[in-house]
Design a protein around this motif. Structure first.
Motif, PDB file in Angstrom:
ATOM      1  N   PRO A 187      47.525 -12.760 -40.401  1.00 29.39           N
ATOM      2  CA  PRO A 187      48.635 -12.723 -41.368  1.00 29.39           C
ATOM      3  C   PRO A 187      48.735 -11.412 -42.134  1.00 29.39           C
ATOM      4  CG  PRO A 187      47.594 -14.861 -41.424  1.00 29.39           C
ATOM      5  CD  PRO A 187      46.755 -14.008 -40.527  1.00 29.39           C
ATOM      6  N   GLU A 188      47.624 -10.693 -42.287  1.00 25.83           N
ATOM      7  CA  GLU A 188      47.667  -9.408 -42.996  1.00 25.83           C
ATOM      8  C   GLU A 188      48.408  -8.331 -42.198  1.00 25.83           C
ATOM      9  OE1 GLU A 188      45.177 -12.064 -44.723  1.00 25.83           O
ATOM     10  OE2 GLU A 188      44.767 -11.265 -42.706  1.00 25.83           O
ATOM     11  N   ASP A 189      48.682  -8.586 -40.942  1.00 28.39           N
ATOM     12  CA  ASP A 189      49.446  -7.655 -40.125  1.00 28.39           C
ATOM     13  C   ASP A 189      50.956  -7.836 -40.295  1.00 28.39           C
ATOM     14  OD1 ASP A 189      47.004  -8.228 -37.600  1.00 28.39           O
ATOM     15  OD2 ASP A 189      47.179  -6.420 -38.849  1.00 28.39           O
TER      16      ASP A 189
ATOM     17  N   GLY B  29      48.424  12.293 -24.663  1.00 31.90           N
ATOM     18  CA  GLY B  29      47.664  11.050 -24.702  1.00 31.90           C
ATOM     19  C   GLY B  29      46.184  11.242 -24.927  1.00 31.90           C
ATOM     20  N   ASP B  30      45.749  12.468 -25.198  1.00 35.30           N
ATOM     21  CA  ASP B  30      44.317  12.708 -25.366  1.00 35.30           C
ATOM     22  C   ASP B  30      43.930  12.916 -26.823  1.00 35.30           C
ATOM     23  OD1 ASP B  30      44.270  16.274 -24.491  1.00 35.30           O
ATOM     24  OD2 ASP B  30      45.663  15.076 -25.661  1.00 35.30           O
ATOM     25  N   ASN B  31      44.882  12.823 -27.704  1.00 32.91           N
ATOM     26  CA  ASN B  31      44.607  12.933 -29.129  1.00 32.91           C
ATOM     27  C   ASN B  31      45.274  11.753 -29.815  1.00 32.91           C
ATOM     28  OD1 ASN B  31      43.895  13.750 -31.666  1.00 32.91           O
ATOM     29  ND2 ASN B  31      45.367  15.420 -31.779  1.00 32.91           N
ATOM     30  N   TYR B  32      44.477  10.869 -30.356  1.00 25.55           N
ATOM     31  CA  TYR B  32      45.029   9.669 -30.957  1.00 25.55           C
ATOM     32  C   TYR B  32      44.230   9.314 -32.204  1.00 25.55           C
ATOM     33  CZ  TYR B  32      41.192   7.781 -28.196  1.00 25.55           C
ATOM     34  OH  TYR B  32      39.967   7.559 -27.629  1.00 25.55           O
ATOM     35  N   ASP B  33      44.817   8.452 -33.000  1.00 21.63           N
ATOM     36  CA  ASP B  33      44.192   8.045 -34.245  1.00 21.63           C
ATOM     37  C   ASP B  33      44.660   6.638 -34.583  1.00 21.63           C
ATOM     38  OD1 ASP B  33      44.192   9.328 -37.693  1.00 21.63           O
ATOM     39  OD2 ASP B  33      42.697   8.167 -36.589  1.00 21.63           O
ATOM     40  N   TYR B  34      43.779   5.877 -35.185  1.00 24.53           N
ATOM     41  CA  TYR B  34      44.091   4.519 -35.593  1.00 24.53           C
ATOM     42  C   TYR B  34      43.619   4.294 -37.026  1.00 24.53           C
ATOM     43  CZ  TYR B  34      44.796   3.288 -30.656  1.00 24.53           C
ATOM     44  OH  TYR B  34      45.245   3.224 -29.362  1.00 24.53           O
ATOM     45  N   ALA B  35      44.363   3.488 -37.750  1.00 22.93           N
ATOM     46  CA  ALA B  35      43.879   3.028 -39.041  1.00 22.93           C
ATOM     47  C   ALA B  35      42.680   2.118 -38.815  1.00 22.93           C
ATOM     48  CB  ALA B  35      44.989   2.274 -39.777  1.00 22.93           C
ATOM     49  N   ASP B  36      41.740   2.148 -39.746  1.00 18.68           N
ATOM     50  CA  ASP B  36      40.539   1.329 -39.601  1.00 18.68           C
ATOM     51  C   ASP B  36      40.879  -0.157 -39.468  1.00 18.68           C
ATOM     52  OD1 ASP B  36      38.446   3.324 -41.848  1.00 18.68           O
ATOM     53  OD2 ASP B  36      38.968   3.572 -39.734  1.00 18.68           O
ATOM     54  N   SER B  37      41.938  -0.569 -40.119  1.00 16.34           N
ATOM     55  CA  SER B  37      42.289  -1.990 -40.138  1.00 16.34           C
ATOM     56  C   SER B  37      42.765  -2.512 -38.785  1.00 16.34           C
ATOM     57  CB  SER B  37      43.371  -2.251 -41.188  1.00 16.34           C
ATOM     58  OG  SER B  37      44.520  -1.469 -40.903  1.00 16.34           O
ATOM     59  N   VAL B  38      43.124  -1.602 -37.872  1.00 16.42           N
ATOM     60  CA  VAL B  38      43.635  -2.047 -36.580  1.00 16.42           C
ATOM     61  C   VAL B  38      42.779  -1.606 -35.402  1.00 16.42           C
ATOM     62  CG1 VAL B  38      45.968  -2.001 -37.530  1.00 16.42           C
ATOM     63  CG2 VAL B  38      45.173  -0.078 -36.136  1.00 16.42           C
ATOM     64  N   LYS B  39      41.760  -0.810 -35.662  1.00 14.69           N
ATOM     65  CA  LYS B  39      40.891  -0.331 -34.580  1.00 14.69           C
ATOM     66  C   LYS B  39      40.289  -1.495 -33.821  1.00 14.69           C
ATOM     67  CE  LYS B  39      39.441   4.210 -36.252  1.00 14.69           C
ATOM     68  NZ  LYS B  39      38.337   5.012 -36.845  1.00 14.69           N
ATOM     69  N   GLY B  40      40.333  -1.392 -32.493  1.00 13.36           N
ATOM     70  CA  GLY B  40      39.788  -2.444 -31.651  1.00 13.36           C
ATOM     71  C   GLY B  40      40.761  -3.572 -31.391  1.00 13.36           C
ATOM     72  N   ARG B  41      41.879  -3.613 -32.123  1.00 14.41           N
ATOM     73  CA  ARG B  41      42.867  -4.679 -31.923  1.00 14.41           C
ATOM     74  C   ARG B  41      44.197  -4.131 -31.412  1.00 14.41           C
ATOM     75  NH1 ARG B  41      44.800  -7.478 -36.103  1.00 14.41           N
ATOM     76  NH2 ARG B  41      44.556  -5.774 -37.616  1.00 14.41           N
ATOM     77  N   PHE B  42      44.578  -2.956 -31.868  1.00 16.62           N
ATOM     78  CA  PHE B  42      45.856  -2.348 -31.492  1.00 16.62           C
ATOM     79  C   PHE B  42      45.611  -1.178 -30.551  1.00 16.62           C
ATOM     80  CE2 PHE B  42      48.472  -3.510 -35.556  1.00 16.62           C
ATOM     81  CZ  PHE B  42      48.094  -4.823 -35.408  1.00 16.62           C
ATOM     82  N   THR B  43      46.559  -0.965 -29.632  1.00 15.67           N
ATOM     83  CA  THR B  43      46.494   0.171 -28.729  1.00 15.67           C
ATOM     84  C   THR B  43      47.858   0.840 -28.660  1.00 15.67           C
ATOM     85  OG1 THR B  43      44.809  -0.925 -27.373  1.00 15.67           O
ATOM     86  CG2 THR B  43      45.975   0.944 -26.392  1.00 15.67           C
ATOM     87  N   ILE B  44      47.874   2.149 -28.900  1.00 13.91           N
ATOM     88  CA  ILE B  44      49.108   2.914 -28.792  1.00 13.91           C
ATOM     89  C   ILE B  44      49.120   3.628 -27.452  1.00 13.91           C
ATOM     90  CG2 ILE B  44      48.122   4.931 -29.985  1.00 13.91           C
ATOM     91  CD1 ILE B  44      50.931   5.416 -31.184  1.00 13.91           C
ATOM     92  N   SER B  45      50.282   3.661 -26.819  1.00 12.45           N
ATOM     93  CA  SER B  45      50.422   4.340 -25.540  1.00 12.45           C
ATOM     94  C   SER B  45      51.845   4.869 -25.428  1.00 12.45           C
ATOM     95  CB  SER B  45      50.100   3.395 -24.378  1.00 12.45           C
ATOM     96  OG  SER B  45      51.005   2.298 -24.361  1.00 12.45           O
ATOM     97  N   ARG B  46      52.079   5.699 -24.439  1.00  9.98           N
ATOM     98  CA  ARG B  46      53.435   6.235 -24.274  1.00  9.98           C
ATOM     99  C   ARG B  46      53.721   6.492 -22.810  1.00  9.98           C
ATOM    100  NH1 ARG B  46      53.783  11.484 -27.817  1.00  9.98           N
ATOM    101  NH2 ARG B  46      55.867  11.608 -26.911  1.00  9.98           N
ATOM    102  N   ASN B  47      54.983   6.414 -22.480  1.00 10.90           N
ATOM    103  CA  ASN B  47      55.494   6.753 -21.159  1.00 10.90           C
ATOM    104  C   ASN B  47      56.491   7.876 -21.366  1.00 10.90           C
ATOM    105  OD1 ASN B  47      57.011   6.908 -18.779  1.00 10.90           O
ATOM    106  ND2 ASN B  47      56.543   4.794 -18.255  1.00 10.90           N
ATOM    107  N   ASN B  48      56.072   9.098 -21.104  1.00  4.85           N
ATOM    108  CA  ASN B  48      56.932  10.240 -21.387  1.00  4.85           C
ATOM    109  C   ASN B  48      58.159  10.265 -20.482  1.00  4.85           C
ATOM    110  OD1 ASN B  48      55.321  11.194 -23.477  1.00  4.85           O
ATOM    111  ND2 ASN B  48      54.042  12.376 -22.090  1.00  4.85           N
ATOM    112  N   ALA B  49      58.030   9.737 -19.289  1.00  8.65           N
ATOM    113  CA  ALA B  49      59.183   9.703 -18.385  1.00  8.65           C
ATOM    114  C   ALA B  49      60.292   8.817 -18.942  1.00  8.65           C
ATOM    115  CB  ALA B  49      58.757   9.212 -17.009  1.00  8.65           C
ATOM    116  N   LYS B  50      59.898   7.823 -19.730  1.00  3.10           N
ATOM    117  CA  LYS B  50      60.877   6.910 -20.319  1.00  3.10           C
ATOM    118  C   LYS B  50      61.128   7.213 -21.789  1.00  3.10           C
ATOM    119  CE  LYS B  50      59.858   2.977 -17.277  1.00  3.10           C
ATOM    120  NZ  LYS B  50      59.480   1.543 -17.213  1.00  3.10           N
ATOM    121  N   ASN B  51      60.471   8.244 -22.310  1.00  2.00           N
ATOM    122  CA  ASN B  51      60.611   8.585 -23.736  1.00  2.00           C
ATOM    123  C   ASN B  51      60.345   7.370 -24.620  1.00  2.00           C
ATOM    124  OD1 ASN B  51      61.275  11.366 -23.494  1.00  2.00           O
ATOM    125  ND2 ASN B  51      63.362  10.811 -22.925  1.00  2.00           N
ATOM    126  N   THR B  52      59.302   6.653 -24.287  1.00  2.00           N
ATOM    127  CA  THR B  52      58.994   5.413 -24.990  1.00  2.00           C
ATOM    128  C   THR B  52      57.529   5.383 -25.399  1.00  2.00           C
ATOM    129  OG1 THR B  52      60.708   4.217 -23.754  1.00  2.00           O
ATOM    130  CG2 THR B  52      59.009   2.895 -24.828  1.00  2.00           C
TER     131      THR B  52
END
Length: 124
Positions: free
Chosen positions: A88-90, A55-78
């Protein structure tokens, strides 16, 4: 083999939010980096966001920065994609992907496993 199943897509009005989930099963490994891509009608698949296992290395497309957040729960493999301030462009099919590498990539060809996708439609 790793199986990925996305969920959480749907129809939302502009300005709204959705949270996508991607559940991994099979020979999962916590060293996999995970990512989201999307493909709109008539367009190529494009990178959205990626996150490594720690969770300490992440990257976002410029078009979604500040709006989208990626996260994960390794215990749930999700892995999740929280999408806010949608427009609408999304609108696209959103795909979850996993790579055997611990590093994050923007290139679709570097991901070994893919889900079937979930449709996100944003109305104006």
């Amino acid at each position: 083999q790793v199986q990925l199943v996305e969920s959480g897509g749907g129809l939302v009005q502009a300005g709204g939010s959705l949270r996508l989930s991607c559940a991994a099963s099979g020979r999962t490994s916590n060293t996999y980096a995970m990512a989201w891509f999307r493909q709109a009608p008539g367009k190529e698949r494009e990178f959205v966001a990626a996150l490594n296992w720690g969770g300490d290395n992440y990257d976002y497309a410029d078009s979604v920065k500040g709006r989208f957040t990626i996260s994960r729960n390794n215990a749930k493999n999700t892995v999740y994609l929280q999408m806010n301030s949608l427009n609408p462009e999304d609108t696209a099919i959103y795909f979850c992907a996993a790579t055997q590498s611990p590093y994050v990539y923007r290139t679709a060809g570097l991901y070994h496993y893919w889900g079937q996708g979930t449709q996100v439609t944003v109305s104006s």
